[in-house]
Every structure is written in C-alpha cells, then in structure tokens.
Design an enzyme around this catalytic site. Structure first.
Site, mmCIF file in Angstrom:
data_model
loop_
_atom_site.group_PDB
_atom_site.id
_atom_site.type_symbol
_atom_site.label_atom_id
_atom_site.label_comp_id
_atom_site.label_asym_id
_atom_site.label_seq_id
_atom_site.Cartn_x
_atom_site.Cartn_y
_atom_site.Cartn_z
ATOM 1 N N LYS A 1 0.924 -1.227 0.067
ATOM 2 C CA LYS A 1 0.101 -0.173 -0.156
ATOM 3 C C LYS A 1 0.981 1.390 0.058
ATOM 4 C CE LYS A 1 -3.667 -0.214 2.064
ATOM 5 N NZ LYS A 1 -4.558 -0.581 3.268
ATOM 6 N N ARG B 1 -3.683 2.817 8.482
ATOM 7 C CA ARG B 1 -4.054 1.771 7.907
ATOM 8 C C ARG B 1 -2.614 0.814 7.695
ATOM 9 N NH1 ARG B 1 -8.203 2.117 3.741
ATOM 10 N NH2 ARG B 1 -9.183 4.196 3.636
ATOM 11 N N GLY C 1 -8.130 -7.293 4.077
ATOM 12 C CA GLY C 1 -8.788 -7.750 5.306
ATOM 13 C C GLY C 1 -8.458 -8.227 6.314
ATOM 14 N N MET D 1 -6.010 -7.598 8.333
ATOM 15 C CA MET D 1 -5.223 -6.618 9.182
ATOM 16 C C MET D 1 -6.188 -5.541 9.461
ATOM 17 S SD MET D 1 -1.190 -7.030 8.622
ATOM 18 C CE MET D 1 -1.532 -6.556 7.015
ATOM 19 N N ARG E 1 -3.133 -1.596 -6.321
ATOM 20 C CA ARG E 1 -2.343 -2.745 -6.219
ATOM 21 C C ARG E 1 -2.789 -3.650 -7.370
ATOM 22 N NH1 ARG E 1 -5.461 -4.681 -0.614
ATOM 23 N NH2 ARG E 1 -7.362 -5.064 -1.577
ATOM 24 N N HIS F 1 -15.665 -8.769 1.589
ATOM 25 C CA HIS F 1 -14.724 -9.626 2.228
ATOM 26 C C HIS F 1 -14.532 -10.960 1.566
ATOM 27 C CE1 HIS F 1 -13.007 -12.281 4.972
ATOM 28 N NE2 HIS F 1 -12.138 -11.588 5.266
ATOM 29 N N SER G 1 12.863 -43.283 -9.625
ATOM 30 C CA SER G 1 11.785 -42.424 -9.279
ATOM 31 C C SER G 1 11.783 -42.434 -7.791
ATOM 32 C CB SER G 1 10.554 -43.248 -9.685
ATOM 33 O OG SER G 1 9.382 -42.181 -9.611
ATOM 34 N N CYS H 1 7.808 -39.266 -7.937
ATOM 35 C CA CYS H 1 6.446 -39.638 -8.155
ATOM 36 C C CYS H 1 5.521 -39.449 -6.848
ATOM 37 C CB CYS H 1 6.333 -41.247 -8.700
ATOM 38 S SG CYS H 1 7.107 -42.417 -7.534
ATOM 39 N N TYR I 1 11.657 -35.319 -14.858
ATOM 40 C CA TYR I 1 10.483 -35.500 -14.910
ATOM 41 C C TYR I 1 9.722 -35.411 -13.495
ATOM 42 C CZ TYR I 1 9.810 -40.456 -14.108
ATOM 43 O OH TYR I 1 9.893 -41.574 -13.602
#
Length: 905
Positions: free
Chosen positions: A28, A99, A108, A110, A355, A471, A788, A855, A875
């Site tokens: 912010k 804020r 929402g 804090m 933001r 919210h 694997s 895996c 992989y």
C-alpha cells in the site's frame, strides 16, 4: 536498526519511495508513493516501514522502538504543514487514517482506523468548518466504533447492535436516514459501551475511576492506533492467511498515516473499490462497486447495497470520467489489472490505494492472454503471472447442465465453481464439521476476517449481504472457493442458527443440505449433481506456451485406464506411477486373500492365475490409454496384511458369536483365520515385509505381475500399438535387492516375449524412498535404468514421521511454534530435497544415462516443482488433476532461472 530510515513521506510535493519498495513500505505504501510520483490525486501522508513493525515485535514485551514516537511527531508536523491543518485542532482539525500495508496483499486480514483526530472539541470545529453537522457526528461515531474494536479490542457487535436498535426505534432501514442528533446520541452510547465493556486493567492509561474513558488526546489516539496495526500482523486471521498463502511471518506490516478525505459529506461524495478489468471473468471492462455518502469500510463490509462502478459517471459525471482516466493510466503503468480504492469528496476524486488486483483463475488466464494480444506483456510474462495453485479453481465442479432444480435464492456470482454441503452458521462450526469429515456451506450475513478459518474449512461461502468486492468475495476468489454474496432473500437468525427465505416460506436450519453456484449466483435447496468443467481456451493457450518454455517433463500418477486417459487429456507425457496394489482391492480382494491364506500350492496357484488374468486386462487398458508414452508400473508395495480383514473386527465377531451360543466347532475356522492374520502382524509395517522384500520373499507375486505387464505389452504391439511399460521395484535399500529382482524380472520378460513372439524391451528401475538408497545411489544405479524418487516415504523415513498421524498429533503445534516452516508432506523439505539431489548426483556418477523422476505428491506442488527443477530431475509425476499445475510450475522454474541469469549478466 538505529540508523535505518523508519518513516517515508508521500504526497503534497514531497514523496520518498515508489512501487519497487514494497518490502520496505508494504504494498500500500509503495503504491501510494508511486501514484503520488505519477501526479495522481493522493492525499498526503507518511509510511512507517515493515522493518519497524518487526522491531516492535523484537522487543520484550513488544513496544515502540526507541525514538519512533519522536519520529512520528516530526512527520505529523510535516503533514500538518502540507495540509495547513493541525491534528485535533479546535478550529480546523486535520483527521487521518491509520492503515496496515504488508509487502504481499492480505485483504481484510489486518486493521484500519479512520477519522483519527476527532474528540469533543475537534468535532465541533469540524461542524463549523464543514457546515455539515450530520457529517461531523457520523465521522465521530465511526471513529469511536472502529477505534474501540481495533484498538481497544471491544466486541464489534456491541456497536452494530446499538445502530440496529436505533434504526428500529426511528423506523428507518439505512444508516443514511439517521439524523445529526441520532449520530450525536450514538457517540454518547458508544462511549458508554467503551466504559462498560473495555477492561480498565488492559488500558490503565485510559482509566478514570476504574472505567476506560475514550481518549481525547489525539497524540495518544495516534500512538495507540499505530500500535494496534502492528499488533494486527499477528492476529489469528492474519497468521492463518499467511500460512495459506505461504507468506513469511518475518516480513511485518507497514503503517500508513494519511490525511483523511471524506466520502460521507452528502450525495456529491462517495467511495468505492474498482478494478481495471472484470476480476471474475477477465472481461476488459471496469468492474467494482461504489456508494454515495459513505466511507470505504461501508463498501467492503457489505452493510449497504452497493452500485456497480459502471453507473458512477451517471451519478457523479466529472469524478467518474476522471476515475476512468486513472484506470487507464494505472493499467498502462503497472501493465496488469489494478485494484483501486477511491474516495470522492464533494465531487473531487482522491486515490487511496492501488495494487495488482486479485482475480479468479479464469480471469487471470484471460487477462494474461489478452494482454499478450494487446502487446502489453510478453508470452513469458503471461506464463509467469499465473499462479499454478490457482489453476485448481478451473478443476472445480459445476452444476450438471442436465440436472433439474428450483432456485431458492439468488445473489451475486462472487467466486466461480459449485459446491454442495450442510448449512452451518459460524466459522467455528464449519471448522468442527470439516474435522469430522462433513462437507459444509458457510452461511453468514457477511464474512469478516475472523471467519477465515471457517472459510478455509467450508466447501463454499454464502452471504446475505455484500458485493463482489466484499470480504467474502475477495477471499473466496483468492482461495478458489465457490461463493454467492448478497443473497438478500436470506434473513439470518444467528442465535437460532437458521435462515428464513423471503417469499419462499422456507426455513434453512443447521445441517440442511444446499447447493450453491458461484458462477451464476444461485442457491438451491438440496443436492445438485456436480460435473467437472471443460478446461480449454485461455488455459490451453497458457499451457501451450508453458510447454515451449519448460524443460522438465510432467507425468501423471494413474492406476486405471480412466485416470490414465484423464492424465493424457491434461497434458501428461506418460505415467510416472501406476500403483498395482490398487488393482487387488474391491471384488478382487478375495483372490489375493486366497493366495495369502491358501494352505495348498493348488489354491495359491489358482489365485495367481486369476490375478494374472485380471492384471493383464488392467494393463491392456492403461497401456492403450497411454499409447506411445512411458508407463512406470510399481510392483506390489504394501505389506500383505493390508489385504486381509481387520483382526480386531474378526475378534469382535468371534466374541459376539460365542455369546450368541456358537459352538467351539463352529468357531474353529474363524479362530484359525484370526491366528493366521495375527501371525502376519508386524510391530512397524511401514518398515516391515513390504516392497522389494515382499518380492524376494514371495517371488511368485512379482513374477505374475511382470508376466501380466509383458503379455499386455506384447498383445498391444501385435495390434500395431506402441506400449512403453517400465517396471519399478519399490523400497530398495541395497544394490543386491534390485540386482536379484532384476534378474528374475528379465527372465520372465524374455520367457513371455518369446512365447508371444514379440521383441520387447522393458526398462527396470527402482523407487528411491529410503535414505540409504539415496546415499548409496551410485551403487544401485549400476543395475537400474531409472530412479523415481518416492518423496512421500522418503519424507517419512528421513524425519521418522508418520504421514497418517502427523497432522492430528503434533504438526499444528510444530507450525505454530515454527519448528517446521510448513507441512513437509505438502512441500518438499530442504533436507529431503538434499537426499534427492544426492541420489541424482550419485546415480549419474555411475550411470550417466539413468532417467530421474519424482512420483510423490510433491510432484504436483508448485514450490516443490521449482526445487526439483533446480536439482535437475527429468520429470515429475502427480495426480491427473494437478498435471496442468505442474506443467505451468515447470515453465516458471525455467523462466525464473533464465531471468536470474540475465540479471547476473
């Protein structure tokens, strides 16, 4: 920290910082500074850094660091000079907002305090200066209400109930219909509530004659408010949110002190939240809500019915036109969809925040693809912007289009997807029900940050108030939970735990089953059949780009032809884990039991023959579904007793039969069976007769499985197909285990292929799931075609944790006390990753051509995929529904390395 800058000013011709300083100024504060640098209308103020918040917590007990109070006073003086007003002045008072603002958006979670600086004197000055008595008293009552809840920790319902009672007494529906005298009376009532309900011992500095007096000293107000925002960093909802979003607890929150502008100064004033594109579906249109004669909390709290942002130019033309211009400026500057908070004071637009906006997965995909088409971003940037975890949203079910149902109520389509569950009316009840395995829909008037734990536990969220930026809507979209908001026909009685549906004569009670569709915004009484959505279009585009950039392969874990086909549909390049034990369950359990318990060779052979037949059919289906792609089949892994009846259940059955008069002769077979099962029990089955040990002890079991695999592959090759099976031996810890079994496996492959008159080569490898196997991988690799890594069991054996018990026994306490940063069964632990890395390095040292994969369930966790990419695995393999996530995460890992290399150059 003594010589580190703690406070940065913005606006009013003096701005320090910008959007690249979010880890110092919070999101912010950094974006306020950026907007001020861009020349947009930003009320001036100053930001206290995130690091100062952590200084506060590092004190024992937590306290302002030395010198901070003086620095705040000096910056307040500068702000007063910019504004030409003084805080708490009795002629022309400056009012400020206080804020929070963390480095990562935590909507929402804090706390915020508005209208700070009002007291009995300054409210009179505000009346005189504004000429608007109602506005001044309304601002004062809002300040007392918010300050009391946030700073003094008073129950917020006390104040809401007082407002509701006054509206009932006056016969009005909306807050805006209350008069100046009504607001003045509420101020007095609120002060009385503070005195009656805030414990004096907790705020001795505010106590007079044993009761808390609402503070009139504006410097004291500011000090307490800043400290409260610091404290909110560690409230439960903020901690829960950080854990869910994997945000570091040590970042802290900044505090933004900013001159107030007022949206509650009549019908030429207003406030709202807007997005530069539709946050729900990604359409290029202005999206959001606004209210006239209101302050920002009114919009997100859902206490009044909002209006769509598209109507703003009709209501306040000049401000609406200017806001639309700002939308374009910000989107071009940030090159992304922006979320904007604004206030209009007597026709003039002021920007309070911007933001990068949160969005649904479908919207994220569309926005990314559209922005590439518009030339705003590159394909690489588009891929990097999609959160892999959020692709889960697109895997969420929808109402079956063939189902028939009556709509009970309709609200706003706040977060897409559908859900079915029992109605519950509180977050605690939702959490408790989920712990019992029940699926629930959380029904609230409107959620607030304290409801986060219930929202996490629920299948979906339904509220009777609030808009698309409330919210409930924002948090549900971020979590990928279906949500319907603003279903005003629902009149909720929290005490009775029921809701009346206006015009329907229906009363929803706790435990009633309802279905919600967050895509269309409807609520249905009873259960509606759900179906998986068709995933295509923008998602296919992003994943196609991802496949161009990634170098890590992605396979699916699949044990049936249907799962194999699904994995292939989602882009899997083969099967990395086919668990054969799943093929022995259900109606086939009796067959394997005959083998285990059979007393004669004939009985056991008949069981093996039956298993060979059904397993061959299984593999025919799986290999066909994955034609041309590798299928890694893991031979039987679990201990045999898992296929037998529960000995305790059998024991109870015997006792009951005995009590019922059964004779010893009648009970003898059951007692014999119990003795057989008990004889197979192990003190620690996880470390007992399972995996390759089972294959060595019962070689006929592995032989039948290898024969089934080979016969299925040979049959398909005869049909002109291209089956590519790979045989994986589980739980190997020494080279001799794999060498022994490999020789037996290859003997079967040769025999069967000769019988079938088909030439076939089937690679043989092992699953690395024991620490010794990783340490001695160089030896094992000499007799393996592939490794694997079974990271589920490797995590268990590395830690000595039971994955089945950890979450219910001690993991929550470990996470709370930061003994562990996260659940190691969800995201790969650094130590376990080192074992994987060691296994890869040592395996390749003796077998450079060895193929390496993973895996375990970590193969579908985006953060773990990044780790595996860094290790150099060929992989990863995961459940079919997580294949798209893994494809995207693998691309992002490769792109991140490329970007880092460019930065280093």
């Amino acid at each position: 920290m003594a010589d580190t800058k703690r406070i940065y000013a913005f606006g009013g011709g003096q701005t320090e910082g910008g959007k690249d300083m979010k880890f110092v100024l919070g999101g912010k504060g950094a974006n306020l500074a950026e907007m001020a640098n861009m020349g947009l209308p930003v009320p001036p103020g100053f930001t206290i850094t995130c690091q100062t918040c952590m200084e506060y917590y590092n004190a024992e007990p937590p306290a302002f660091p030395e010198g901070l109070a003086e620095e705040i006073s000096a910056n307040v003086a500068v702000l007063e000079e910019k504004m030409g007003k003084k805080l708490g002045d009795d002629s022309d008072p400056l009012l400020v907002s206080v804020r929070s603002g963390a480095a990562f958006s935590m909507p929402g979670m804090m706390d915020t305090v508005l209208n700070l600086g009002l007291n009995e004197k300054s409210v009179q000055a505000l009346i005189a200066k504004s000429g608007n008595e109602r506005f001044a008293w309304d601002s004062y009552r809002r300040f007392i209400q918010m300050f009391s809840k946030v700073v003094l920790d008073a129950d917020g319902d006390l104040f809401e109930n007082a407002i509701v009672k006054m509206k009932q007494d006056r016969g009005v529906e909306n807050d805006t219909e209350l008069t100046a005298d009504d607001m003045k009376e509420l101020v007095a009532d609120f002060k009385r509530l503070v005195a009656e309900h805030v414990p004096a011992e907790e705020f001795p500095q505010l106590a007079v004659d044993g009761a808390v007096v609402f503070p009139q000293d504006v410097s004291q107000q500011l000090h307490l408010a800043i400290e409260a925002v610091f404290r909110s960093w560690n409230n439960r909802r903020a901690r829960d949110y950080r854990r869910m979003e994997k945000i570091d607890d040590d970042l802290g929150t900044a505090v933004n002190v900013q001159a107030m502008v007022f949206g509650n100064m009549g019908e030429t004033s207003g406030t709202g939240v807007g997005f530069t594109r539709n946050a729900a579906d990604g359409t290029r249109e202005y999206y959001g809500d606004f209210l006239t004669n209101a302050q920002g909390e009114d919009v997100v709290a859902g206490i009044r019915k909002t209006r769509p942002i598209s109507e703003l130019p009709d209501v306040l033309p000049e401000a609406g036109k200017e806001l639309y211009r700002v939308f374009e400026v910000l989107e071009q500057a940030y090159r992304d969809m922006c979320d904007i908070e604004f206030t209009i004071q007597e026709g003039k637009l002021w920007m309070l925040q911007t933001r990068i906006g949160k969005r649904t997965a479908r919207a994220a995909l569309k926005i990314a693809v559209d922005m590439v088409d518009e030339g705003l971003i590159t394909r690489e940037e588009a891929v990097m912007r999609i959160n892999p975890a959020h692709l889960d949203q697109l895997m969420h079910p929808q109402f079956d289009t063939t189902a028939t149902y009556d709509v009970l109520a309709k609200g706003l389509n706040a977060s897409p997807g559908a859900a079915v569950g029992e109605v519950v009316f509180s977050a605690d009840d939702a959490e408790a029900a989920a712990a019992e395995g029940r699926k629930v829909i959380l029904l609230r008037w409107e959620t607030n940050p304290d409801d986060l734990h219930g929202m996490v536990a629920a299948q979906g969220i339904l509220t009777s108030h609030g808009g698309k930026t409330s919210h409930a809507a924002v948090i549900a979209r971020g979590m990928g939970k279906p949500a319907v908001c603003g279903a005003e026909a629902l009149k909720i009685d929290m005490k009775a735990k029921q809701a009346t549906v206006s015009g329907k004569g229906v009363v929803l009670k706790e435990g009633d089953i309802i279905s919600i569709d967050g895509t269309s915004g409807i609520v249905v009484l009873g259960e509606v059949a759900l179906v998986q959505p068709d995933v295509s279009g923008d998602m296919d585009t992003i994943l196609a780009w991802s496949d161009e950039f990634r170098t890590t392969g992605v396979r699916a874990n699949a044990d049936t032809p249907d799962d194999a086909a699904l994995g292939r549909t989602f882009g899997a390049a083969g099967i990395g884990l086919c668990r054969t034990e799943h093929m022995f369950l259900g109606e086939r359990k009796d067959i394997i039991q005959d083998f285990i318990l059979g007393e004669s060779a004939e009985v056991r052979q008949r069981a093996l023959d039956k298993l060979l037949e059904v397993q061959t059919e299984d593999f025919l289906g799986i290999f066909s579904a994955m034609d041309g792609l590798p299928v890694t089949v893991r031979l039987l892994d679990p201990p045999l007793h898992e296929f037998l009846d529960s000995p305790r259940d059998l024991e109870v059955e015997i006792v009951r039969a005995e009590c019922g008069g059964a004779s010893a002769e009648q009970l003898a077979p059951r007692r014999k069976l119990l003795a057989q099962i008990d004889a197979m029990s192990e003190a620690n089955p996880m470390l007992g007769l399972r995996g390759c040990r089972l294959g060595i002890t019962y070689p006929e079991l592995y032989a039948l499985q290898v024969e089934a695999i080979t016969r299925a592959a040979c049959e398909l090759k005869k049909q002109g197909k291209d089956p590519r099976p790979e045989i994986m031996v589980p739980l190997v810890s020494v080279k001799a285990e794999l060498a022994t079994l490999r020789e037996e496996i290859e003997t079967v492959i040769v025999r069967v292929s000769q019988e079938c008159e088909v030439d076939i080569i089937i690679p043989v490898g092992t699953m690395i799931e024991l620490p010794r196997a990783a340490v001695c991988a160089d030896e094992i690799a000499e007799v393996a075609d592939f490794f694997s890594f079974g990271t589920n069991d490797l995590t268990q054996t590395a830690f000595g944790f039971s994955r089945d018990d950890i979450e219910s026994k001690f993991l929550p306490k470990y996470l709370e006390r930061k003994v562990l940063p996260r659940n190691p069964f969800e995201t790969i632990d650094d130590g376990v990753a080192k074992l994987v890395s060691m296994g890869c390095e040592r395996g390749r040292s003796t077998n450079p051509k060895i193929k390496l994969g993973v895996c375990g369930e970590h193969g579908g966790d985006p953060e773990s995929v990044h780790t595996f990419y860094g290790i150099g695995l060929d992989y990863v393999s995961c459940s079919p529904y997580r294949v798209p996530l893994a494809r995207l995460a693998a691309a992002q890992a490769a792109l991140a390395e490329t970007a880092q290399g460019s930065d280093n150059r």
